[in-house]
Enzyme design. Sequence first.
Site, mmCIF file in Angstrom:
data_model
loop_
_atom_site.group_PDB
_atom_site.id
_atom_site.type_symbol
_atom_site.label_atom_id
_atom_site.label_comp_id
_atom_site.label_asym_id
_atom_site.label_seq_id
_atom_site.Cartn_x
_atom_site.Cartn_y
_atom_site.Cartn_z
ATOM 1 N N HIS A 1 0.857 -1.192 0.000
ATOM 2 C CA HIS A 1 0.000 0.000 0.000
ATOM 3 C C HIS A 1 0.889 1.237 0.000
ATOM 4 O O HIS A 1 2.003 1.203 0.518
ATOM 5 C CB HIS A 1 -0.866 -0.041 1.268
ATOM 6 C CG HIS A 1 -1.955 0.973 1.324
ATOM 7 N ND1 HIS A 1 -1.726 2.290 1.644
ATOM 8 C CD2 HIS A 1 -3.303 0.861 1.135
ATOM 9 C CE1 HIS A 1 -2.875 2.949 1.653
ATOM 10 N NE2 HIS A 1 -3.850 2.106 1.345
ATOM 11 N N ASP B 1 2.771 -4.169 8.161
ATOM 12 C CA ASP B 1 1.510 -3.470 7.939
ATOM 13 C C ASP B 1 0.403 -4.500 8.120
ATOM 14 O O ASP B 1 0.180 -5.344 7.251
ATOM 15 C CB ASP B 1 1.503 -2.881 6.523
ATOM 16 C CG ASP B 1 0.155 -2.316 6.100
ATOM 17 O OD1 ASP B 1 -0.824 -2.429 6.875
ATOM 18 O OD2 ASP B 1 0.057 -1.774 4.982
ATOM 19 N N GLN C 1 -4.770 -5.239 6.962
ATOM 20 C CA GLN C 1 -5.704 -6.187 6.360
ATOM 21 C C GLN C 1 -5.681 -7.557 7.032
ATOM 22 O O GLN C 1 -6.389 -8.463 6.588
ATOM 23 C CB GLN C 1 -5.380 -6.342 4.867
ATOM 24 C CG GLN C 1 -5.525 -5.071 4.053
ATOM 25 C CD GLN C 1 -6.955 -4.567 3.979
ATOM 26 O OE1 GLN C 1 -7.912 -5.319 4.184
ATOM 27 N NE2 GLN C 1 -7.120 -3.293 3.684
ATOM 28 N N LYS D 1 -11.057 -0.646 10.103
ATOM 29 C CA LYS D 1 -11.196 -1.843 9.279
ATOM 30 C C LYS D 1 -11.634 -3.051 10.102
ATOM 31 O O LYS D 1 -11.849 -4.133 9.547
ATOM 32 C CB LYS D 1 -9.878 -2.147 8.549
ATOM 33 C CG LYS D 1 -9.456 -1.057 7.556
ATOM 34 C CD LYS D 1 -8.172 -1.427 6.854
ATOM 35 C CE LYS D 1 -7.617 -0.265 6.041
ATOM 36 N NZ LYS D 1 -8.456 0.100 4.888
ATOM 37 N N CYS E 1 -4.708 2.411 -3.830
ATOM 38 C CA CYS E 1 -3.482 2.912 -3.187
ATOM 39 C C CYS E 1 -2.332 1.922 -3.367
ATOM 40 O O CYS E 1 -1.553 1.675 -2.437
ATOM 41 C CB CYS E 1 -3.711 3.207 -1.708
ATOM 42 S SG CYS E 1 -4.881 4.530 -1.409
#
Length: 406
Positions: A121, A198, A201, A224, A361
């Site tokens: 991302h 990261d 997700q 999220k 992104c």
Amino acid sequence: MNAVELRKQFPILNQQVNGNDLVYLDSAATSQKPLAVIEKVEDYYRRYNSNVHRGVHTLGTLATDGYEGARDKVRSFIGANSTEEIIFLRGTTTALNVIAQSYGAANVSEGDEIVLTPMEHHSNIIPWQQLAKATGATLKYIPLQEDGTIDLQDAEETITDKTKIVTMMHVSNVLGTINPIKEVAEIAHRHGAVMVVDGAQSAPHVKIDVQELNCDFFAFSGHKMLAPTGIGVLFGKKELLEKMEPVEFGGEMIDFVGLYESTWKELPWKFEGGTPIIAGAIGLGAAIDFLQEVGLENIEKHEHDLATYALEQLSEIDGISIYGPKHRAGVVTFNLDDVHPHDVATVLDADGIAVRAGHHCAQPLMKWLNVTATARASFYLYNTKEDVDRLVTGLVKTKEYFGDVF
């Protein structure tokens, strides 16, 4: 877990869009919020809205207890050793920037290497680009396999003794690729580098154990994972955070302030300058309670089953291109031949189906895929196979419509 019953706890899903029952397939961008979270945040504002840490009055104590209680829930949720390792920030983007601007600025210099993947991302590319420009370090990318996964041999060859930081998304927001974080972290540590993850997700969808992953930093966002927007988490190993300097200065994060010198509070508060995100943290705590009640293992299995079903059904449509590996998280990204993804999303929206369209992104990944944009359906605990069926029907309708037009 019964997704049909769960849906009833999400007020926004019980509505019609353009005369059709809403099918929400954009949870990778932001999730919807259950009543338990909405009511918890409302309760804070109605009953004990106050600043934290500063006051000794009853409302201040209740707010502080709620805020710090949420921190402990996060600690348990990701398996951290201590609440000192849990920093509340605005989200994944802010957390990654803090790592780059604080740890990176102090530990990376000319000739050093920062290793990434092309699937990242933008939030996990640009901070490292800026750090490399400021320090003279070199960016290196682990190449992708044909299906959008990485090979550990490539990671071995890319990471060297010059590497200071290895950073990687746990799960791709485009391909659904699940990266081998634990194994890459072992390679990074063998070369003396730190591992930055990261987790935007992954944290909402699978059980996270930062001890098992052995990552040095892990960042994720509340919005999220059923929580409000504007709240996120930076996990860092205590020994690293203690050596890092804050990047935002002001109230809350100070110990002593003189005219010419100041000192900082201990962890975790030295990184939380200003009035913190109190309602967001309390909402995040409620979201964690909700997710744990449902069970992260149940959520992971449910989304895997939905993604498998979606791949099977979508593959039956002529002229569709589907991107990413067979084994994936609950994300399916695709294009219809000769139809722009924005047109696909527009036609689907007319039928009440919400999907994402654009570069997500992830422009370097779009270039690797040799496309300018894609459409994406992403699933969460409240989605059903009927939602997938509606998507398939909508895509067939879209293909027929544009076939008639052209």
